[in-house]
Scaffold this motif. Sequence first.
Motif, PDB file in Angstrom:
ATOM      1  N   TYR A 145      20.325  15.568  48.297  1.00 45.11           N
ATOM      2  CA  TYR A 145      21.191  16.780  47.823  1.00 45.11           C
ATOM      3  C   TYR A 145      22.413  16.866  48.784  1.00 45.11           C
ATOM      4  N   PRO A 146      23.600  16.768  48.447  1.00 46.92           N
ATOM      5  CA  PRO A 146      24.588  16.572  49.451  1.00 46.92           C
ATOM      6  C   PRO A 146      24.815  17.880  50.484  1.00 46.92           C
ATOM      7  N   TRP A 147      24.341  18.725  49.946  1.00 45.10           N
ATOM      8  CA  TRP A 147      24.548  20.196  50.688  1.00 45.10           C
ATOM      9  C   TRP A 147      23.486  20.319  51.613  1.00 45.10           C
ATOM     10  N   ASP A 148      22.561  19.797  51.570  1.00 46.06           N
ATOM     11  CA  ASP A 148      21.253  20.155  52.175  1.00 46.06           C
ATOM     12  C   ASP A 148      20.046  18.891  52.131  1.00 46.06           C
ATOM     13  N   GLU A 149      20.555  17.914  52.733  1.00 46.35           N
ATOM     14  CA  GLU A 149      19.693  16.727  53.065  1.00 46.35           C
ATOM     15  C   GLU A 149      18.335  16.806  53.459  1.00 46.35           C
ATOM     16  N   SER A 150      17.845  18.086  53.826  1.00 49.34           N
ATOM     17  CA  SER A 150      16.232  18.279  54.063  1.00 49.34           C
ATOM     18  C   SER A 150      15.365  18.489  52.874  1.00 49.34           C
ATOM     19  N   ARG A 151      16.099  18.716  51.615  1.00 52.56           N
ATOM     20  CA  ARG A 151      15.105  19.018  50.555  1.00 52.56           C
ATOM     21  C   ARG A 151      14.696  17.748  50.056  1.00 52.56           C
ATOM     22  N   HIS A 152      13.320  18.088  49.511  1.00 56.25           N
ATOM     23  CA  HIS A 152      12.707  16.846  48.983  1.00 56.25           C
ATOM     24  C   HIS A 152      12.051  17.717  47.542  1.00 56.25           C
ATOM     25  N   TYR A 153      12.513  16.954  46.288  1.00 62.28           N
ATOM     26  CA  TYR A 153      11.772  17.536  45.249  1.00 62.28           C
ATOM     27  C   TYR A 153      10.742  16.475  44.625  1.00 62.28           C
ATOM     28  N   VAL A 154       9.720  16.968  44.100  1.00 65.05           N
ATOM     29  CA  VAL A 154       8.611  16.350  43.729  1.00 65.05           C
ATOM     30  C   VAL A 154       9.059  15.469  42.545  1.00 65.05           C
ATOM     31  N   TYR A 155       9.676  15.957  41.471  1.00 63.21           N
ATOM     32  CA  TYR A 155      10.061  15.349  40.405  1.00 63.21           C
ATOM     33  C   TYR A 155      11.527  14.464  40.512  1.00 63.21           C
ATOM     34  N   PRO A 156      11.833  13.417  39.886  1.00 63.01           N
ATOM     35  CA  PRO A 156      12.963  12.738  39.787  1.00 63.01           C
ATOM     36  C   PRO A 156      13.743  13.656  38.763  1.00 63.01           C
ATOM     37  N   PRO A 157      15.342  13.414  38.909  1.00 59.95           N
ATOM     38  CA  PRO A 157      16.032  14.328  37.856  1.00 59.95           C
ATOM     39  C   PRO A 157      15.768  13.853  36.591  1.00 59.95           C
ATOM     40  N   LEU A 158      16.159  14.990  35.688  1.00 62.71           N
ATOM     41  CA  LEU A 158      16.159  14.517  34.266  1.00 62.71           C
ATOM     42  C   LEU A 158      17.473  13.676  33.799  1.00 62.71           C
ATOM     43  N   ALA A 159      17.289  13.141  32.442  1.00 60.37           N
ATOM     44  CA  ALA A 159      18.302  12.366  31.907  1.00 60.37           C
ATOM     45  C   ALA A 159      19.615  13.171  31.684  1.00 60.37           C
ATOM     46  N   PRO A 160      20.688  12.740  32.308  1.00 58.51           N
ATOM     47  CA  PRO A 160      21.991  13.607  32.135  1.00 58.51           C
ATOM     48  C   PRO A 160      22.464  13.656  30.652  1.00 58.51           C
ATOM     49  N   ASN A 161      22.855  14.704  30.136  1.00 55.66           N
ATOM     50  CA  ASN A 161      23.561  14.691  28.869  1.00 55.66           C
ATOM     51  C   ASN A 161      24.936  14.407  28.902  1.00 55.66           C
ATOM     52  N   ILE A 326      25.645  19.697  39.115  1.00 59.97           N
ATOM     53  CA  ILE A 326      25.829  21.044  39.920  1.00 59.97           C
ATOM     54  C   ILE A 326      27.033  20.428  40.917  1.00 59.97           C
ATOM     55  N   THR A 327      27.659  21.520  41.664  1.00 57.34           N
ATOM     56  CA  THR A 327      28.536  21.199  42.614  1.00 57.34           C
ATOM     57  C   THR A 327      28.419  22.442  43.533  1.00 57.34           C
ATOM     58  N   GLU A 328      28.257  22.615  44.926  1.00 58.13           N
ATOM     59  CA  GLU A 328      28.167  23.613  45.677  1.00 58.13           C
ATOM     60  C   GLU A 328      29.418  23.834  46.750  1.00 58.13           C
ATOM     61  N   ASP A 329      30.440  22.926  46.206  1.00 60.63           N
ATOM     62  CA  ASP A 329      31.581  22.871  47.188  1.00 60.63           C
ATOM     63  C   ASP A 329      32.395  23.945  47.282  1.00 60.63           C
ATOM     64  N   MET A 330      32.260  24.882  46.079  1.00 60.83           N
ATOM     65  CA  MET A 330      32.945  26.227  46.305  1.00 60.83           C
ATOM     66  C   MET A 330      32.228  27.239  46.755  1.00 60.83           C
ATOM     67  N   LEU A 331      30.975  27.142  47.508  1.00 56.83           N
ATOM     68  CA  LEU A 331      30.435  28.333  47.939  1.00 56.83           C
ATOM     69  C   LEU A 331      31.189  29.024  49.142  1.00 56.83           C
ATOM     70  N   ARG A 332      32.065  28.071  49.954  1.00 59.59           N
ATOM     71  CA  ARG A 332      33.073  28.826  50.776  1.00 59.59           C
ATOM     72  C   ARG A 332      34.437  28.048  50.652  1.00 59.59           C
ATOM     73  N   PRO A 333      35.140  28.060  49.686  1.00 62.82           N
ATOM     74  CA  PRO A 333      36.136  27.469  49.375  1.00 62.82           C
ATOM     75  C   PRO A 333      37.441  27.681  50.747  1.00 62.82           C
ATOM     76  N   LYS A 334      38.035  26.763  50.965  1.00 66.56           N
ATOM     77  CA  LYS A 334      38.992  26.936  52.196  1.00 66.56           C
ATOM     78  C   LYS A 334      40.107  27.758  51.695  1.00 66.56           C
ATOM     79  N   ASP A 335      40.630  27.901  50.566  1.00 66.58           N
ATOM     80  CA  ASP A 335      42.014  28.575  49.856  1.00 66.58           C
ATOM     81  C   ASP A 335      41.246  29.818  49.311  1.00 66.58           C
ATOM     82  N   ALA A 336      40.297  30.199  49.517  1.00 60.29           N
ATOM     83  CA  ALA A 336      39.680  31.442  48.919  1.00 60.29           C
ATOM     84  C   ALA A 336      40.349  32.831  49.431  1.00 60.29           C
TER      85      ALA A 336
END
Length: 514
Positions: A145-161, A326-336
């Motif tokens: 998970y790009p914004w938190d490398e410590s996360r570990h999910y039990v199940y792999p992702p679903l197929a993207p639509n 998902i993208t969390e890059d805008m949780l603190r935008p530089k130009d906000a």
Amino acid sequence: MTQNMMNDVSQQIADVVVIGTGAGGAPLIARLAQAGRKVVALEAGPAFQARSHTPDEPTAQELYWLHERLSGGKTPQAFGGNNSGTGLGGSLLHYGAFLPRMDKREFHLYSETGQGVDWPFGAEEIQPYIEEVERFIGVSGPAHYPWDESRHYVYPPLAPNAAALKMRKACDNVGLRHADGPVAVISQGREQPHFGHREGCVNCGACHQGCRNGAKSGVDNTYLPLACAHGAELRPGCMATAFERDSQGRITAVIYVKDGREERQKCKAVVLAAGAVETARLLLHNGLANSSGQVGRNYMTHVSTQVWGVFDEEIRPNKGYPSLTITEDMLRPKDADFAGGYLLQSLGMMPLTWAANLVRADGRRGEALSQTLAAYNYSAGIGMHGESLPREENRVTLSEEKDAFGLPKPRIDYSYGPNEEAMHRHATRLMVKMWESIGAKDIRVISRAAHMIGTCRMGKDAGSAVVNPYGRSFDIENLWISDHSTFPSSGAANPALTIMALSLRTADALLKVV
């Protein structure tokens, strides 16, 4: 059960009566029952069987809380399927199962920006509970998970639509990181203790209509079966209306209506887990726990603007899990030019909901509307969830109109402030740019708000909060609140995961005194 048998049960003293069986109630009910407490849970809605859920949108409205609510303010909020649910399992029966975590910075927004309020504790306080919930209910997510490398999910992702894949290409074009979103859906079959076999997701796309095979992780197929296995009593069709109290002000019984009859359940403690509107309404109607004057105040939503576009190739937005990228890059935008931030997710949607949103958004009629509807199979969306600042004038009050139970109908006044307006504009520009970068046509902006948050905030000061940091009322020692009404601020993440984590935390605190 005969009426005499029901009366006999109600005369027994429960250790705890819990009002509501959704994200705020169910984990707590299970925790208390596991510890040997006698728990009675009152649920206004019915008990549903998973196989009775339907992908048909009109029929699925039986999962929505459709009791009338009056909506006001400059940004009046739509209710019904947009928010509350009814039935054993609450709104998690029809929620979209998008399950991001709150960002650590969101617990300290005031300290960071001088706006909003801080939570009375940091993310590290509920982190163990967050991880416990994810493991127990079953959450799918990426290996990294790009914004938190410590996360570990039990199940792999679903197929993207197709909508998820379109958003990923758009993110690449504008320089945003992206990932498979954490979703409360199991991608592989699983044996759930006390529930039985849950099948893996089949990508039918009907998450908001209830999940027929139990792949979606709610509380109806996780915490509630666990609670029942340990002796908790779930009573569907029971609408709580009032309370009895002793000379010291402690609650001694809950009054509720079942099948048109008024019943009472004696208890040692009460937990309100009815949600931001109904919890506040019940307290206001009974004049309880409001020495601070904060009950009903600081109602918040998420700024949930959507941008839809039409593509040359088929998208089929009703197919597959609706919101996988998902993208969390805008949780603190530089130009906000606003405090806080927002996350973005891909959007698929069932046709009736999609059509209703478009009609409400730009008022197309006649031939223009027909042409727009004809493009449904070629449409994809991006949606945001952005932080809403608490404001006292955004609030739940009691109207003069009465409902079928004789209770005042709630009135919810909500208006965007300058911060929400600025965030909406910022996100709209970005989402339009994203779709334009990959050739979308007929781009449409839908301004909307989602989720219900606040009205009984937690805090350390009895003069400015309704409950303490564990959800215990400052005014009534055996009254607790376990739902999203206690959130001091909204954060940007969908609230369900935080609600469930707080529910377990409140249960652990309650077990020390009951």
